[in-house]
Write a protein that holds these residues in place. Structure first.
Motif, PDB file in Angstrom:
ATOM      1  N   SER A  23       0.037   2.677   9.736  1.00 55.70           N
ATOM      2  CA  SER A  23       0.509   2.001   8.152  1.00 55.70           C
ATOM      3  C   SER A  23       1.681   2.512   7.657  1.00 55.70           C
ATOM      4  O   SER A  23       1.595   3.843   7.513  1.00 55.70           O
ATOM      5  CB  SER A  23      -0.606   1.714   7.304  1.00 55.70           C
ATOM      6  N   GLY A  24       2.771   1.973   7.134  1.00 56.35           N
ATOM      7  CA  GLY A  24       3.844   2.672   6.358  1.00 56.35           C
ATOM      8  C   GLY A  24       3.844   2.825   5.088  1.00 56.35           C
ATOM      9  O   GLY A  24       4.630   3.211   4.555  1.00 56.35           O
ATOM     10  N   ILE A  25       2.711   2.253   4.455  1.00 59.49           N
ATOM     11  CA  ILE A  25       2.536   2.238   3.212  1.00 59.49           C
ATOM     12  C   ILE A  25       2.551   3.725   2.179  1.00 59.49           C
ATOM     13  O   ILE A  25       1.764   4.301   2.913  1.00 59.49           O
ATOM     14  CB  ILE A  25       1.207   1.605   2.709  1.00 59.49           C
ATOM     15  N   ARG A  26       3.320   3.788   1.391  1.00 57.03           N
ATOM     16  CA  ARG A  26       3.627   5.100   0.702  1.00 57.03           C
ATOM     17  C   ARG A  26       3.192   4.925  -0.785  1.00 57.03           C
ATOM     18  O   ARG A  26       2.861   5.868  -1.537  1.00 57.03           O
ATOM     19  CB  ARG A  26       4.624   5.775   0.832  1.00 57.03           C
ATOM     20  N   ARG A  27       3.158   3.555  -1.107  1.00 57.86           N
ATOM     21  CA  ARG A  27       3.047   3.261  -2.692  1.00 57.86           C
ATOM     22  C   ARG A  27       1.834   2.189  -2.574  1.00 57.86           C
ATOM     23  O   ARG A  27       2.431   1.075  -2.176  1.00 57.86           O
ATOM     24  CB  ARG A  27       4.414   3.136  -3.450  1.00 57.86           C
ATOM     25  N   LEU A  28       0.843   2.502  -3.106  1.00 60.27           N
ATOM     26  CA  LEU A  28      -0.175   1.239  -3.472  1.00 60.27           C
ATOM     27  C   LEU A  28      -0.612   1.153  -4.777  1.00 60.27           C
ATOM     28  O   LEU A  28      -1.007   1.999  -5.487  1.00 60.27           O
ATOM     29  CB  LEU A  28      -1.549   1.694  -2.553  1.00 60.27           C
ATOM     30  N   ARG A  29      -0.307  -0.153  -5.178  1.00 62.05           N
ATOM     31  CA  ARG A  29      -0.387  -0.361  -6.623  1.00 62.05           C
ATOM     32  C   ARG A  29      -1.669  -1.428  -6.872  1.00 62.05           C
ATOM     33  O   ARG A  29      -1.491  -2.547  -6.445  1.00 62.05           O
ATOM     34  CB  ARG A  29       0.748  -0.952  -7.428  1.00 62.05           C
ATOM     35  N   CYS A  30      -2.836  -0.895  -7.061  1.00 57.52           N
ATOM     36  CA  CYS A  30      -4.035  -1.411  -7.034  1.00 57.52           C
ATOM     37  C   CYS A  30      -4.922  -1.552  -8.525  1.00 57.52           C
ATOM     38  O   CYS A  30      -5.921  -1.385  -8.389  1.00 57.52           O
ATOM     39  CB  CYS A  30      -4.956  -1.619  -6.015  1.00 57.52           C
ATOM     40  N   GLU A  31      -4.010  -1.554  -9.646  1.00 53.19           N
ATOM     41  CA  GLU A  31      -4.815  -1.370 -10.796  1.00 53.19           C
ATOM     42  C   GLU A  31      -5.438  -2.497 -11.152  1.00 53.19           C
ATOM     43  O   GLU A  31      -5.033  -3.616 -10.793  1.00 53.19           O
ATOM     44  CB  GLU A  31      -3.603  -1.039 -11.964  1.00 53.19           C
TER      45      GLU A  31
ATOM     46  N   PRO B 124      -8.355  11.126   6.061  1.00 57.83           N
ATOM     47  CA  PRO B 124      -7.022  10.993   5.491  1.00 57.83           C
ATOM     48  C   PRO B 124      -6.011  11.906   6.029  1.00 57.83           C
ATOM     49  O   PRO B 124      -6.331  13.029   6.005  1.00 57.83           O
ATOM     50  CB  PRO B 124      -7.227  10.871   4.197  1.00 57.83           C
ATOM     51  N   GLU B 125      -4.821  11.718   6.592  1.00 56.29           N
ATOM     52  CA  GLU B 125      -3.918  12.511   6.944  1.00 56.29           C
ATOM     53  C   GLU B 125      -3.187  13.127   5.612  1.00 56.29           C
ATOM     54  O   GLU B 125      -3.062  12.281   4.684  1.00 56.29           O
ATOM     55  CB  GLU B 125      -2.933  11.950   7.983  1.00 56.29           C
ATOM     56  N   TRP B 126      -2.527  14.204   5.731  1.00 59.17           N
ATOM     57  CA  TRP B 126      -2.063  14.791   4.386  1.00 59.17           C
ATOM     58  C   TRP B 126      -0.892  14.067   3.874  1.00 59.17           C
ATOM     59  O   TRP B 126      -0.730  13.805   2.641  1.00 59.17           O
ATOM     60  CB  TRP B 126      -1.481  16.255   4.723  1.00 59.17           C
ATOM     61  N   LEU B 127      -0.141  13.100   4.630  1.00 57.76           N
ATOM     62  CA  LEU B 127       0.948  12.327   4.254  1.00 57.76           C
ATOM     63  C   LEU B 127       0.242  11.248   3.494  1.00 57.76           C
ATOM     64  O   LEU B 127       0.871  10.716   2.652  1.00 57.76           O
ATOM     65  CB  LEU B 127       1.710  11.796   5.409  1.00 57.76           C
ATOM     66  N   LYS B 128      -0.919  10.730   3.980  1.00 62.68           N
ATOM     67  CA  LYS B 128      -1.647   9.502   3.050  1.00 62.68           C
ATOM     68  C   LYS B 128      -2.779  10.140   1.966  1.00 62.68           C
ATOM     69  O   LYS B 128      -2.820   9.373   0.915  1.00 62.68           O
ATOM     70  CB  LYS B 128      -2.428   8.933   4.080  1.00 62.68           C
ATOM     71  N   VAL B 129      -2.743  11.341   1.984  1.00 61.78           N
ATOM     72  CA  VAL B 129      -3.771  11.602   0.739  1.00 61.78           C
ATOM     73  C   VAL B 129      -3.140  11.904  -0.535  1.00 61.78           C
ATOM     74  O   VAL B 129      -3.503  11.411  -1.518  1.00 61.78           O
ATOM     75  CB  VAL B 129      -4.162  13.264   1.017  1.00 61.78           C
ATOM     76  N   VAL B 130      -1.614  12.036  -0.369  1.00 61.90           N
ATOM     77  CA  VAL B 130      -0.744  12.038  -1.625  1.00 61.90           C
ATOM     78  C   VAL B 130      -0.817  10.887  -2.465  1.00 61.90           C
ATOM     79  O   VAL B 130      -1.234  10.710  -3.593  1.00 61.90           O
ATOM     80  CB  VAL B 130       0.929  12.462  -1.276  1.00 61.90           C
TER      81      VAL B 130
END
Length: 623
Positions: free
Chosen positions: A290-298, A423-429
């Protein structure tokens, strides 16, 4: 004063200036001979049809033909009116279409914003044809123009279909916003097909576009768009906000967007995803492809948790940790096709052959196991009925090769390594950023933690980061202690994050059944609140150990002394204080609410040569 009026800019930026026809007429007089770059009349609701026609005619003369880059008529309600019957020359939509489509029109226009302009239905197709034929327009904002809201029956559906096809005739289109229009499942499917086939769109916004549901499936139509994206697409940003996506839609999102490596920004706020739907999103976020870096799910924390509330027979739910259950699928429904693909992916992840997992398979028409296509996606049929029991017993047996039959603790560890998401460290952020972004919204944070408490393996540093707010630290530890890596040591460290003695006691009350659970000797009476993550974890461990003991019992050819003749070690199982209506717990998906009661009688015995406690030591233990 506006910079354009004072001569300091070639951009007419008049948003919210409350202009009327007289002011606009004066501005039109200033436009003569100028190479205007932008016209923004957003929010000027007082401008009449005549005034809009006047400025369109002015733009068709002079240097503006080649210099104009942006045109915004957002929230100019008169722009959508049809005056053709009274006076065609005074029809603003006719003038706008003329401005866009003629060879002598705005040939270099890059951005058009017609959002919140209720365009007359007879002009929808003309406007879309003009957009599709334009050679330079790469950004089109058509939010809330009434597309699909007027007319009725087949004619309306055909018109919307033609409009979408015409828009995608634009070979330079990169950004399309169709939000707040009314699109059916067929139109969403067409939209997805065009996105994949044209390979040009980078940004798609379809917020609040799902029409009412007319089929028996009761699932929001936007899933038909999402399912088309499962092989990957050129999209970099996708907005499906406010489209009634529940946990079923969340699973479709997870399945469809796993291979969308270019998609970095996903907006899915204000959907009733609930705990199960958010868990699907977090698994998607943590997926390696997955390339997602910004997830907006408010505002997605509310949602149904009882499948019977969706339809009388309940809804079949996918559980990554324990997908064992009976499945009855109608492959004409996107959610059921998604369930089938997720089960195939589960088999692939644990190196399990489908023939070993899919048991008692019955289908109409005849069915053979799906294979991957050239895009790496499992090709499942879009029609037919399929029933089978999905069993992970063989996967558990393969994962526990070399484990002693009495090594219950090691069995649990190997199974966790098999199914949990790390979760990999890139996805934890982005995951931590989302949690921090909802600071102060206690209920929403609780739901996020409950979503992470299952299927994920969380490390102590991650838990520590989530405990930055000392007031919420106790709740974080109580919910995540069941999925922490590292065993008793990390649990002890996590308890140190609780700021006060009172909070510590409350955490112990919520987690004592998990902390006191002895995997090496699980025999006992259990009453578990499945809504509490720690107690749900105990139920999962018992279910897994029950499966392991059944495997060992069959392998050793032992006498079956179970209650229902299935080698189960569980007896007197009750859910919601009623006897469990299932052949065995192994064939039952654990709900995430209400109470589970059972007796567990393990077949494990002390090893040969073990010394018994003497009477004095036993009395001291019991005292």
């Amino acid at each position: 004063l506006m910079p354009f009026v004072t001569g300091h800019s070639l951009k007419l930026q008049a948003e919210g200036q409350v202009l009327g026809d007289s002011e606009l007429s004066a501005i039109v007089g200033m436009m003569q001979g100028l190479g205007i770059e932008e016209v923004n009349l957003e929010g000027n609701s007082s401008i009449s049809e005549k005034g809009l026609v006047t400025i369109c005619e002015a733009l068709l003369q002079g240097p503006a033909l080649s210099s104009m880059r942006k045109l915004s008529l957002k929230n100019c309600p008169r722009a959508g009116q049809c005056m053709c019957v009274m006076d065609a020359k005074q029809c603003p939509m006719r003038a706008i279409v003329h401005l866009l489509s003629d060879d002598d029109g705005l040939q270099n226009l890059r951005r058009l914003d017609m959002s919140h302009v209720q365009v007359a239905a007879k002009h929808h197709l003309q406007l879309c044809q003009a957009i599709g034929q334009h050679r330079a327009m790469d950004t089109v904002i058509l939010a809330d123009i009434g597309l699909g809201k007027r007319g009725g029956g087949t004619s309306k559906a055909v018109l919307v279909r033609q409009c979408i096809i015409e828009i995608f005739g634009n070979s330079v289109l990169r950004h399309l916003n169709l939000s707040w229009n009314c699109l059916s499942s067929d139109i969403f499917a067409l939209l997805g097909e065009l996105i994949v086939s044209t390979k040009q769109l980078s940004v798609l916004e379809v917020a609040n576009c799902s029409s009412s549901v007319t089929t028996g499936e009761t699932i929001t139509p936007v899933v038909y768009l999402l399912e088309q994206l499962r092989g990957g697409s050129t999209l970099q940003r996708l907005d499906v906000t406010c489209n009634r996506l529940d946990f079923r839609g969340g699973l479709v999102v997870e399945d469809s967007l796993e291979q969308c490596t270019k998609l970095t920004d996903l907006a899915i706020s204000q959907n009733p995803l609930g705990i199960m739907g958010l868990r699907c999103l977090f698994r998607l976020l943590c997926h390696k492809m997955s390339g997602i870096r910004r997830l907006r799910c408010e505002d997605c924390f509310t949602g149904l948790i009882d499948g019977a509330a969706v339809c009388p027979g309940g809804v079949q739910v996918f559980s990554r940790s324990c997908p064992d259950r009976q499945y009855d699928l109608d492959l004409s429904w996107p959610y059921h096709r998604t369930l089938l693909r997720m089960l195939y992916k589960w088999c692939e992840r644990v190196n399990l052959k489908p023939d070993s997992a899919f048991r008692d398979l019955v289908s109409n028409p005849p069915y053979s196991h799906a294979s991957k296509g050239g895009d790496g996606v499992y090709q499942v049929p879009t029609s037919g009925k399929l029933s089978f029991f999905f069993s992970t017993e063989q996967a558990l047996a393969d994962a526990t090769k070399g484990v002693e039959e009495a090594g219950f603790g090691e069995v649990l560890e190997r199974h966790a390594g098999l199914v949990q998401v790390k979760p990999e460290w890139l996805k934890v952020v982005p995951l931590l950023a989302h949690f921090k972004g909802i600071h102060g919204h206690a209920e929403e944070q609780r739901v996020v933690l409950d979503a992470l408490a299952k299927d994920f393996a969380i490390s102590y540093p991650q838990v520590k980061e989530l405990c930055q707010d000392r007031a919420e630290a106790g709740g974080v530890v109580a919910r995540l202690i069941a999925c922490m890596q590292g065993g008793e040591l990390t649990r002890c460290l996590a308890m140190q994050l609780v700021p006060s003695l009172g909070d510590g006691i409350r955490v112990l009350k919520k987690t004592h059944k998990l902390l006191n659970f002895n995997a090496e000797n699980p025999t006992g009476r259990y009453s578990l609140d499945l809504g509490a993550p720690a107690e749900f974890a105990v139920a999962q461990r018992l279910k897994l150990l029950d499966m392991w003991e059944a495997i060992v019992g069959r392998r050793k050819g032992r006498m079956d002394t179970s209650e229902k003749g299935n080698y189960s070690r569980m007896r007197n199982v009750c859910y919601r204080h009623q006897p469990l209506d299932a052949r065995s717990v192994a064939e039952w998906t654990l709900p995430e609410f209400d109470t589970l009661e059972l007796d567990y009688a393990s077949a494990k015995r002390p090893p040969q040569g073990a010394e018994a406690l003497d009477d004095g030591a036993l009395r001291k233990l019991l005292a």
